[in-house]
Design a protein around this motif. Structure first.
Motif, PDB file in Angstrom:
ATOM      1  N   HIS A   1      36.712  42.720  28.684  1.00  0.00           N
ATOM      2  CA  HIS A   1      37.181  42.735  27.292  1.00  0.00           C
ATOM      3  C   HIS A   1      36.087  43.367  26.422  1.00  0.00           C
ATOM      4  O   HIS A   1      34.956  42.870  26.414  1.00  0.00           O
ATOM      5  CB  HIS A   1      37.478  41.312  26.835  1.00  0.00           C
ATOM      6  CG  HIS A   1      38.236  41.254  25.543  1.00  0.00           C
ATOM      7  ND1 HIS A   1      37.718  41.740  24.356  1.00  0.00           N
ATOM      8  CD2 HIS A   1      39.472  40.797  25.250  1.00  0.00           C
ATOM      9  CE1 HIS A   1      38.605  41.562  23.395  1.00  0.00           C
ATOM     10  NE2 HIS A   1      39.678  41.006  23.907  1.00  0.00           N
TER      11      HIS A   1
ATOM     12  N   LEU B   1      38.531  38.360  30.031  1.00  0.00           N
ATOM     13  CA  LEU B   1      37.298  37.634  29.696  1.00  0.00           C
ATOM     14  C   LEU B   1      36.584  37.267  30.987  1.00  0.00           C
ATOM     15  O   LEU B   1      35.373  37.445  31.112  1.00  0.00           O
ATOM     16  CB  LEU B   1      37.629  36.357  28.912  1.00  0.00           C
ATOM     17  CG  LEU B   1      38.180  36.543  27.494  1.00  0.00           C
ATOM     18  CD1 LEU B   1      38.706  35.225  26.946  1.00  0.00           C
ATOM     19  CD2 LEU B   1      37.094  37.084  26.581  1.00  0.00           C
TER      20      LEU B   1
ATOM     21  N   LEU C   1      34.064  41.088  24.022  1.00  0.00           N
ATOM     22  CA  LEU C   1      33.177  40.193  24.781  1.00  0.00           C
ATOM     23  C   LEU C   1      32.015  40.980  25.387  1.00  0.00           C
ATOM     24  O   LEU C   1      30.861  40.530  25.335  1.00  0.00           O
ATOM     25  CB  LEU C   1      33.958  39.486  25.896  1.00  0.00           C
ATOM     26  CG  LEU C   1      33.088  38.590  26.784  1.00  0.00           C
ATOM     27  CD1 LEU C   1      32.677  37.317  26.046  1.00  0.00           C
ATOM     28  CD2 LEU C   1      33.800  38.252  28.082  1.00  0.00           C
TER      29      LEU C   1
ATOM     30  N   LYS D   1      35.238  30.532  26.160  1.00  0.00           N
ATOM     31  CA  LYS D   1      36.379  31.337  25.711  1.00  0.00           C
ATOM     32  C   LYS D   1      37.547  31.178  26.683  1.00  0.00           C
ATOM     33  O   LYS D   1      38.701  30.986  26.280  1.00  0.00           O
ATOM     34  CB  LYS D   1      35.953  32.803  25.532  1.00  0.00           C
ATOM     35  CG  LYS D   1      35.235  32.966  24.215  1.00  0.00           C
ATOM     36  CD  LYS D   1      34.339  34.139  24.139  1.00  0.00           C
ATOM     37  CE  LYS D   1      33.321  33.896  23.042  1.00  0.00           C
ATOM     38  NZ  LYS D   1      32.448  32.716  23.269  1.00  0.00           N
TER      39      LYS D   1
ATOM     40  N   SER E   1      41.086  39.637  19.945  1.00  0.00           N
ATOM     41  CA  SER E   1      40.157  38.603  20.443  1.00  0.00           C
ATOM     42  C   SER E   1      40.419  37.276  19.753  1.00  0.00           C
ATOM     43  O   SER E   1      41.353  36.563  20.111  1.00  0.00           O
ATOM     44  CB  SER E   1      38.709  39.066  20.276  1.00  0.00           C
ATOM     45  OG  SER E   1      38.381  39.246  18.915  1.00  0.00           O
TER      46      SER E   1
ATOM     47  N   TYR F   1      41.493  29.694  26.093  1.00  0.00           N
ATOM     48  CA  TYR F   1      42.708  30.381  26.540  1.00  0.00           C
ATOM     49  C   TYR F   1      43.500  29.513  27.504  1.00  0.00           C
ATOM     50  O   TYR F   1      44.739  29.516  27.463  1.00  0.00           O
ATOM     51  CB  TYR F   1      42.368  31.744  27.165  1.00  0.00           C
ATOM     52  CG  TYR F   1      42.174  32.799  26.109  1.00  0.00           C
ATOM     53  CD1 TYR F   1      40.941  32.934  25.473  1.00  0.00           C
ATOM     54  CD2 TYR F   1      43.219  33.614  25.712  1.00  0.00           C
ATOM     55  CE1 TYR F   1      40.760  33.873  24.472  1.00  0.00           C
ATOM     56  CE2 TYR F   1      43.041  34.553  24.707  1.00  0.00           C
ATOM     57  CZ  TYR F   1      41.819  34.678  24.090  1.00  0.00           C
ATOM     58  OH  TYR F   1      41.661  35.596  23.082  1.00  0.00           O
TER      59      TYR F   1
ATOM     60  N   ARG G   1      29.404  41.578  22.923  1.00  0.00           N
ATOM     61  CA  ARG G   1      28.678  40.336  22.626  1.00  0.00           C
ATOM     62  C   ARG G   1      27.651  40.075  23.729  1.00  0.00           C
ATOM     63  O   ARG G   1      26.483  39.797  23.458  1.00  0.00           O
ATOM     64  CB  ARG G   1      29.669  39.169  22.527  1.00  0.00           C
ATOM     65  CG  ARG G   1      28.999  37.809  22.299  1.00  0.00           C
ATOM     66  CD  ARG G   1      30.016  36.675  22.372  1.00  0.00           C
ATOM     67  NE  ARG G   1      31.032  36.760  21.335  1.00  0.00           N
ATOM     68  CZ  ARG G   1      30.853  36.376  20.073  1.00  0.00           C
ATOM     69  NH1 ARG G   1      29.705  35.859  19.697  1.00  0.00           N
ATOM     70  NH2 ARG G   1      31.827  36.495  19.204  1.00  0.00           N
TER      71      ARG G   1
ATOM     72  N   THR H   1      44.574  38.448  28.616  1.00  0.00           N
ATOM     73  CA  THR H   1      43.328  38.402  27.834  1.00  0.00           C
ATOM     74  C   THR H   1      42.305  37.508  28.536  1.00  0.00           C
ATOM     75  O   THR H   1      41.134  37.870  28.662  1.00  0.00           O
ATOM     76  CB  THR H   1      43.608  37.896  26.409  1.00  0.00           C
ATOM     77  OG1 THR H   1      44.677  38.657  25.855  1.00  0.00           O
ATOM     78  CG2 THR H   1      42.389  38.030  25.527  1.00  0.00           C
TER      79      THR H   1
HETATM   80  C1  VNL Z   1      35.814  37.210  22.079  1.00  0.00           C
HETATM   81  C2  VNL Z   1      36.222  38.233  22.913  1.00  0.00           C
HETATM   82  C3  VNL Z   1      36.716  36.179  21.773  1.00  0.00           C
HETATM   83  C4  VNL Z   1      37.504  38.224  23.448  1.00  0.00           C
HETATM   84  C5  VNL Z   1      37.999  36.177  22.309  1.00  0.00           C
HETATM   85  O1  VNL Z   1      38.919  35.210  22.040  1.00  0.00           O
HETATM   86  C6  VNL Z   1      38.388  37.202  23.132  1.00  0.00           C
HETATM   87  C7  VNL Z   1      34.448  37.208  21.505  1.00  0.00           C
HETATM   88  C8  VNL Z   1      38.507  34.023  21.376  1.00  0.00           C
HETATM   89  O2  VNL Z   1      33.521  37.652  22.175  1.00  0.00           O
HETATM   90  O3  VNL Z   1      34.319  36.719  20.376  1.00  0.00           O
HETATM   91  O4  VNL Z   1      39.648  37.221  23.634  1.00  0.00           O
END
Ligand code: VNL
Length: 200
Positions: A140, A135, A143, A162, A28, A166, A146, A131
């Motif tokens: 993911h 998202l 994510l 996010k 992530s 990317y 979260r 990735t």
């Molecule tokens: C998160 C999840 C952040 C997947 C990511 O990249 C990701 C997160 C900044 O929820 O923190 O690829």
């Protein structure tokens, strides 16, 4: 210094054990801020000592594991950091330093190096695209965990920012591939016109 903000960001999603942090980091936030496990573990201990993380011991079988969660002070530190202006860093990428003096390199070595950049950044671009897609469709796992802890009205912004990060990195990787290919063409042209050859 940014490593602690990367770790705070990750842990605002969900408290994790050290092992889980290492795993989740790589898939992530590690895409936007690379760090090795050997940097992550000592930083977690420093962050705990600085009061940014709350640690609880969790029993698991016959052993206990430390679970790290962001403390109130940690949340404040993350908010303050994100609200303070950031000074863009000046370029220190050895790629461009090397490119600028390739007349000192053997043409075969210069070509091999540029081919390696093409390979590396193509792979990087594809990983970043995959990735970002995970998202956008919210599959993911980091994510998803979260989002599960947040009210639905916050989900859109959490995902959009996010994906925005990317998008920038994907464009950069695409640009690196195009640039390295231009370098290969340049070497061909210089060799063909006889102005670039192996020294001695
Ligand atoms: C998160 C999840 C952040 C997947 C990511 O990249 C990701 C997160 C900044 O929820 O923190 O690829």
């Amino acid at each position: 210094m940014s490593l602690r903000y990367a770790l705070l960001s990750l842990l605002t999603g969900q408290p994790k054990t050290g092992y889980e942090i290492g795993k989740a980091f790589e898939s992530s936030v590690g895409h936007v801020w690379h760090a090795a496990d050997s940097q992550i573990y000592p930083e977690l201990r420093r962050m705990e000592a600085d009061g940014l993380l709350d640690c609880t011991e969790q029993a698991k079988g016959r052993t206990t594991r430390k679970v790290y969660a962001v403390s109130a002070a940690g949340e404040r530190a993350l908010r303050d950091w994100l609200s303070a202006p950031d000074r863009p860093v000046r370029s220190r990428d050895p790629q461009y330093l090397r490119a600028a003096y390739l007349e000192w390199a053997d043409p075969a070595a210069a070509r091999a190096q540029l081919e390696e950049y093409v390979r590396h950044y193509t792979e990087q671009r594809d990983l970043l695209r995959r990735t970002r897609d995970s998202l956008l469709d919210r599959s993911h796992p980091v994510l998803a965990a979260r989002l599960a802890r947040l009210p639905a009205e916050q989900h859109e912004a959490v995902v959009a920012f996010k994906a925005f990060a990317y998008a920038g990195m994907i464009r950069q990787a695409e640009e690196q591939v195009a640039w390295a290919r231009e370098g290969l063409t340049l070497i061909d042209e210089l060799e063909r016109s006889g102005v670039y050859a192996t020294a001695d």
